[in-house]
Design an enzyme around this catalytic site. Structure first.
Site, short mmCIF file in Angstrom:
data_model
loop_
_atom_site.label_atom_id
_atom_site.label_comp_id
_atom_site.label_asym_id
_atom_site.label_seq_id
_atom_site.Cartn_x
_atom_site.Cartn_y
_atom_site.Cartn_z
N ASN A 1 -16.20 9.69 -7.69
CA ASN A 1 -14.76 9.62 -7.96
C ASN A 1 -14.03 8.81 -6.89
OD1 ASN A 1 -15.26 11.37 -10.06
ND2 ASN A 1 -14.63 13.20 -8.92
N TYR B 1 -21.83 20.62 -15.33
CA TYR B 1 -21.04 21.79 -15.01
C TYR B 1 -19.98 22.03 -16.07
CZ TYR B 1 -16.85 19.85 -12.46
OH TYR B 1 -15.67 19.26 -12.09
N ASP C 1 -24.64 24.05 -13.79
CA ASP C 1 -25.99 24.01 -14.37
C ASP C 1 -26.64 22.78 -13.75
OD1 ASP C 1 -28.25 24.21 -15.89
OD2 ASP C 1 -27.33 23.40 -17.70
N ARG C 2 -26.93 22.89 -12.45
CA ARG C 2 -27.40 21.71 -11.72
C ARG C 2 -28.68 21.97 -10.93
NH1 ARG C 2 -22.20 20.38 -7.88
NH2 ARG C 2 -23.47 18.59 -7.37
N GLY D 1 -2.51 23.17 -0.45
CA GLY D 1 -1.87 23.52 -1.72
C GLY D 1 -0.44 23.01 -1.76
N ASP E 1 -10.23 14.37 -4.95
CA ASP E 1 -10.97 13.15 -4.63
C ASP E 1 -10.04 11.93 -4.68
OD1 ASP E 1 -13.30 14.65 -4.43
OD2 ASP E 1 -13.79 14.38 -6.55
N ASP F 1 -12.62 13.20 -14.36
CA ASP F 1 -12.58 13.21 -12.89
C ASP F 1 -12.02 11.92 -12.34
OD1 ASP F 1 -14.13 15.60 -13.04
OD2 ASP F 1 -15.10 15.06 -11.14
O1 LIG Z 1 -19.77 18.77 -7.58
C1 LIG Z 1 -18.80 19.54 -7.59
O2 LIG Z 1 -18.87 20.68 -7.17
C2 LIG Z 1 -17.50 19.09 -8.03
O3 LIG Z 1 -16.57 19.83 -7.88
C3 LIG Z 1 -17.31 17.77 -8.62
C4 LIG Z 1 -15.86 17.68 -9.02
O4 LIG Z 1 -15.76 17.32 -10.34
C5 LIG Z 1 -15.04 16.81 -8.18
O5 LIG Z 1 -15.44 16.69 -6.87
C6 LIG Z 1 -13.58 17.15 -8.32
O6 LIG Z 1 -13.05 17.75 -7.18
P1 LIG Z 1 -11.49 17.73 -6.84
O7 LIG Z 1 -11.06 16.29 -6.77
O8 LIG Z 1 -11.38 18.39 -5.53
O9 LIG Z 1 -10.81 18.43 -7.95
#
Ligand SMILES: O=C(O)C(=O)C[C@H](O)[C@H](O)COP(=O)(O)O
Length: 315
Positions: A39, A91, A107-108, A231, A261, A296
């Site tokens: 991302n 996921y 699910d990784r 936040g 991200d 994302d």
């Molecule tokens: O691999 C993981 O655990 C993830 O969470 C992948 C997520 O899709 C992004 O990293 C989004 O994260 P944020 O930009 O913080 O919302």
């Protein structure tokens, strides 16, 4: 220098429930590519930076879907390792609706990425960059991925390449204690550290008020620049020149994942030009844009970002 930023991380597929649905009863799920490092490289690439993301994927339709989403915005994926065997990480997300919190189901397990070793990657190409971007998510997956992240960080430090580390703590993947053990040595070699106020408490045991927390983290890790989100309370910047707090404006949310991200990508966009303060303004703006559309990966053109920042100033 070939790249502005290079990075490594697991490519995933995210399945997201529609608003008002729970996973157990949902009949349809939205299907998009995901991955923190992908991302960040994706948005930076859209903003005009040259980026490469590497990963390891099993050949097939799902890997093609991931590759297509990120290569379409210009991320160089020529260093991705493809294998004949294995499965793609998935996921599932219930976005949650107040008062029900959102919920992630991973699910990784058993993906080829979990078994990576340093010998598989083209480090000469990946180190031909201004900054190496690493996250705690990849370091958290297995001992192998932690070793590769550390290898990348050490090689970057040895060559004098800047490191940007996003702690990105995921409680489903590891404990705060383990995260500190793995991430602290990397944080100490980073030029810029992204760590939310809550992650600073969970991982590094630092619990100051507001920007004091970022200041304490910077001093503790000896990092030149610390950027922390908190936040709706604000975003904090701590550098040797001083500390600063940025206000956050709430915007309606269509899809939340990827906003964090995008904030990191926008901030690095400014930081790469030597202006982290403007970077945080850009990061804040692109994170808001990220919330307005699904997936994302945030789709914003440099001109849209510029236009939106200058209209903010006029107002
Ligand atoms: O691999 C993981 O655990 C993830 O969470 C992948 C997520 O899709 C992004 O990293 C989004 O994260 P944020 O930009 O913080 O919302």
């Amino acid at each position: 220098m070939t790249y502005d930023l290079t990075t490594i991380g697991e490519g995933q597929i995210r399945f997201t429930c529609e608003r008002g649905e729970r996973l157990q009863t949902a009949r349809s799920l939205r299907f998009t590519a995901a991955g923190s490092e992908a991302n960040v490289s994706g948005l930076l690439s859209e903003l005009g930076r040259s980026t490469a993301w590497t990963t390891k994927l099993p050949k097939g339709e799902l890997a093609d879907k991931i590759a297509l989403e990120y290569s379409a915005v210009g991320v160089d994926m020529s260093h991705v390792v493809m294998t004949d065997h294995g499965r793609v990480a998935l996921y599932f997300l219930e976005p949650g609706e107040f008062p029900l919190p959102g919920k992630v189901t991973y699910d990784r397990e058993y993906t080829p990425f979990r078994d990576i070793v340093p010998e598989e990657f083209n480090w000469d190409a990946l180190l031909d960059t201004r900054v190496v971007f690493l996250t705690g998510i990849t370091a958290a997956l297995t001992d192998n991925t932690a070793r590769v992240v550390r290898y990348f960080a050490d090689a970057a430090a040895e060559r004098g390449v800047d490191i940007a580390l996003d702690v990105n703590f995921r409680s489903l993947l590891w404990s705060g204690e383990k995260a500190r053990e793995v991430l602290e040595p990397i944080a100490r070699t980073a030029s810029i550290l992204f760590c939310s106020r809550s992650d600073a408490r969970i991982v590094f045991g630092i619990d100051g008020e507001g920007v004091d927390s970022s200041h304490a983290l910077r001093e503790e890790m000896g990092v030149p620049t610390v950027v922390s989100t908190d936040g709706r309370n604000g975003t904090y910047l701590s550098t040797a020149e001083g500390d600063k707090t940025y206000e956050i404006r709430s915007v309606p949310v269509i899809d939340r994942p990827g906003a964090g991200d995008s904030f990191v990508a926008g901030t690095l966009h400014g930081w790469l030009d030597g202006d982290v303060d403007r970077g945080i303004q850009m990061g804040t703006k692109v994170a808001q844009f990220a919330l307005t559309h699904h997936g994302d990966l945030t789709h914003v053109r440099a001109a849209e970002l510029e236009g939106s920042l200058s209209s903010d100033i006029v107002r």
